[in-house]
Design an enzyme around this catalytic site. Sequence first.
Site, PDB file in Angstrom:
ATOM      1  NE  ARG A 124      -1.325  -5.565  11.019  1.00 44.05           N
ATOM      2  CZ  ARG A 124      -1.760  -5.914   9.829  1.00 44.05           C
ATOM      3  NH1 ARG A 124      -2.156  -5.004   8.979  1.00 44.05           N
ATOM      4  NH2 ARG A 124      -1.822  -7.180   9.471  1.00 44.05           N
ATOM      5  CD  GLN A 129       4.106 -10.454  16.334  1.00 45.32           C
ATOM      6  OE1 GLN A 129       4.825 -10.536  17.335  1.00 45.32           O
ATOM      7  NE2 GLN A 129       4.512 -10.821  15.154  1.00 45.32           N
ATOM      8  CG  ASP A 132      -2.138  -7.478  13.809  1.00 46.61           C
ATOM      9  OD1 ASP A 132      -3.221  -7.220  13.239  1.00 46.61           O
ATOM     10  OD2 ASP A 132      -1.043  -7.420  13.241  1.00 46.61           O
ATOM     11  CB  SER A 135      -2.188 -10.406  11.920  1.00 45.58           C
ATOM     12  OG  SER A 135      -1.397  -9.383  11.394  1.00 45.58           O
ATOM     13  CE1 TYR A 230      -1.535  -2.535   6.453  1.00 44.89           C
ATOM     14  CE2 TYR A 230      -0.892  -0.653   7.784  1.00 44.89           C
ATOM     15  CZ  TYR A 230      -1.584  -1.836   7.644  1.00 44.89           C
ATOM     16  OH  TYR A 230      -2.320  -2.324   8.692  1.00 44.89           O
TER      17      TYR A 230
HETATM   18  P1  NAD Z   1      -2.626  -5.800   3.317  1.00 47.21           P
HETATM   19  O1  NAD Z   1      -3.822  -6.634   3.605  1.00 47.21           O
HETATM   20  O2  NAD Z   1      -2.688  -4.337   3.521  1.00 47.21           O
HETATM   21  O3  NAD Z   1      -2.209  -6.040   1.785  1.00 47.21           O
HETATM   22  C1  NAD Z   1      -1.973  -7.335   1.293  1.00 47.21           C
HETATM   23  C2  NAD Z   1      -0.762  -7.316   0.413  1.00 47.21           C
HETATM   24  O4  NAD Z   1      -1.084  -6.695  -0.832  1.00 47.21           O
HETATM   25  C3  NAD Z   1       0.425  -6.546   0.972  1.00 47.21           C
HETATM   26  O5  NAD Z   1       1.528  -7.418   1.096  1.00 47.21           O
HETATM   27  C4  NAD Z   1       0.683  -5.476  -0.086  1.00 47.21           C
HETATM   28  O6  NAD Z   1       2.060  -5.185  -0.257  1.00 47.21           O
HETATM   29  C5  NAD Z   1       0.101  -6.129  -1.315  1.00 47.21           C
HETATM   30  N1  NAD Z   1      -0.177  -5.242  -2.461  1.00 47.21           N
HETATM   31  C6  NAD Z   1      -0.667  -3.978  -2.485  1.00 47.21           C
HETATM   32  N2  NAD Z   1      -0.769  -3.540  -3.757  1.00 47.21           N
HETATM   33  C7  NAD Z   1      -0.355  -4.549  -4.558  1.00 47.21           C
HETATM   34  C8  NAD Z   1      -0.243  -4.717  -5.961  1.00 47.21           C
HETATM   35  N3  NAD Z   1      -0.547  -3.747  -6.822  1.00 47.21           N
HETATM   36  N4  NAD Z   1       0.220  -5.912  -6.407  1.00 47.21           N
HETATM   37  C9  NAD Z   1       0.566  -6.911  -5.572  1.00 47.21           C
HETATM   38  N5  NAD Z   1       0.487  -6.817  -4.240  1.00 47.21           N
HETATM   39  C10 NAD Z   1       0.028  -5.642  -3.736  1.00 47.21           C
HETATM   40  O7  NAD Z   1      -1.352  -6.391   4.052  1.00 47.21           O
HETATM   41  P2  NAD Z   1      -1.266  -7.022   5.521  1.00 47.21           P
HETATM   42  O8  NAD Z   1      -1.337  -8.464   5.438  1.00 47.21           O
HETATM   43  O9  NAD Z   1      -2.222  -6.294   6.392  1.00 47.21           O
HETATM   44  O10 NAD Z   1       0.219  -6.640   5.923  1.00 47.21           O
HETATM   45  C11 NAD Z   1       0.665  -5.290   5.826  1.00 47.21           C
HETATM   46  C12 NAD Z   1       2.030  -5.121   6.420  1.00 47.21           C
HETATM   47  O11 NAD Z   1       1.994  -5.222   7.823  1.00 47.21           O
HETATM   48  C13 NAD Z   1       3.064  -6.119   5.957  1.00 47.21           C
HETATM   49  O12 NAD Z   1       4.280  -5.450   5.813  1.00 47.21           O
HETATM   50  C14 NAD Z   1       3.148  -7.064   7.091  1.00 47.21           C
HETATM   51  O13 NAD Z   1       4.377  -7.755   7.129  1.00 47.21           O
HETATM   52  C15 NAD Z   1       3.025  -6.104   8.221  1.00 47.21           C
HETATM   53  N6  NAD Z   1       2.655  -6.762   9.454  1.00 47.21           N
HETATM   54  C16 NAD Z   1       3.480  -6.635  10.517  1.00 47.21           C
HETATM   55  C17 NAD Z   1       3.164  -7.258  11.703  1.00 47.21           C
HETATM   56  C18 NAD Z   1       4.058  -7.128  12.899  1.00 47.21           C
HETATM   57  O14 NAD Z   1       5.168  -6.712  12.786  1.00 47.21           O
HETATM   58  N7  NAD Z   1       3.587  -7.473  14.053  1.00 47.21           N
HETATM   59  C19 NAD Z   1       2.003  -7.985  11.818  1.00 47.21           C
HETATM   60  C20 NAD Z   1       1.174  -8.071  10.700  1.00 47.21           C
HETATM   61  C21 NAD Z   1       1.508  -7.449   9.522  1.00 47.21           C
END
Ligand code: NAD
Length: 385
Positions: A124, A129, A132, A135, A230
Amino acid sequence: MRIFVPLERSETETRVALTPEAVAQLRKLDERIAIAVEAGAGRHIDVADAAYGEAGAEVVSDRAAELGRADLVVRVNPCPEEEIDALGSGTAHISFLDPFSRTDLVRRLAGAGIRAFSVEMIPRTTLAQKMDALSSQANLAGYRAVILGQQHLGKVFPMFMTAAGTIQPARVFVIGVGVAGLQAIATAKRLGARVEAFDTRPVVREQVQSLGARFIDIDLGETGQTEGGYARELTAEQLARQQAEQARVCAYSDVVITTAQVFGRPAPRLITEAVLRDMKPGSVVVDMAAATGGNVEGSVAGEVITTPGGVKVVGGDNLPASVPRDASMVYANNLLGLIELLWDAEAGQIRADTDDEIIAGCLITDAGELVNTAVAEHCKKEESA
Ligand code: NAD
């Protein structure tokens, strides 16, 4: 090199791995790339076979023969186990693979000499990007979750001040603010709701506020996030504290949307039956994690269950597939980005150069081995348990 796009076999799948636009882009990348698309592959996205033909693909109907001929198979869903033997050893395969849950499939792909890439494992990072797929699909799922929540609520989202009375805005609570949660917040705000949100990763507070929503403060002590961004799994005490604090917000919310996931683990249970009991009759909970363990007690993927207290629990199930045209377009663009990265113009083939961190991240099996360290360790642990 020959790429094959099979029709997705699952009855609930409507997406397709490549659109005609993506086919044309691949042909432009290198004319040595030949693309075969199974007849009917675009039926759910309103794309006729002829459109694939016009874009430069060959429309085929002998699926088994094509699986055997292809150098690269691209799909949305994992390779069905019964089709592994149809692939020649050394065939590359790109799809969602769910490698931490589908360990038997991963072992079989390795055994058959398949070069399998898992789009979930693309790092990620900013560099990756455009590839991804987690996303691109989560973004659409977050939007759809809000629309579903509204459809099951007997109330509009915005405030209306009319001669016939004032309608109060709906109150929406989003739990888990990753990609899907952020889009859910933005969509609910656009529709005029009052939005609150919570996530265990404190870094998202500013993102929530910048969308005009309120971040709910719950002091859980040390939570943090992994290097990859994560969430970490909470301790039992932390989870209990979170559940108790959230219950207060759920009790006055009209729609609660849960999106919480912990990568490689079942989704955390956030809303118990007791929380549902204290919610208002007619309120709606959309559990986006229903298919991966469930954030909400009693939720069932693809079903709407009404509790004795009149709360509707909507189990999200493959939400991107409910907007297949957009979901396929962005997924195809993700694949295009990945294939461009893998393309070795000199050899006229794709390469599996694990010096590249994106390729190393998402290559799971190659040349008879399970080559991804994280997945290999997970499989070893599973075997010794
Ligand atoms: P995900 O689908 O793994 O999880 C969804 C959300 O659930 C996350 O924000 C996580 O913190 C939250 N979560 C987990 N346990 C929880 C709890 N007990 N209570 C409340 N919330 C809880 O997440 P995602 O959408 O795949 O994103 C994961 C990470 O990757 C994030 O930090 C996101 O910013 C990052 N990301 C980065 C890029 C990039 O830089 N290009 C792109 C996409 C995502």
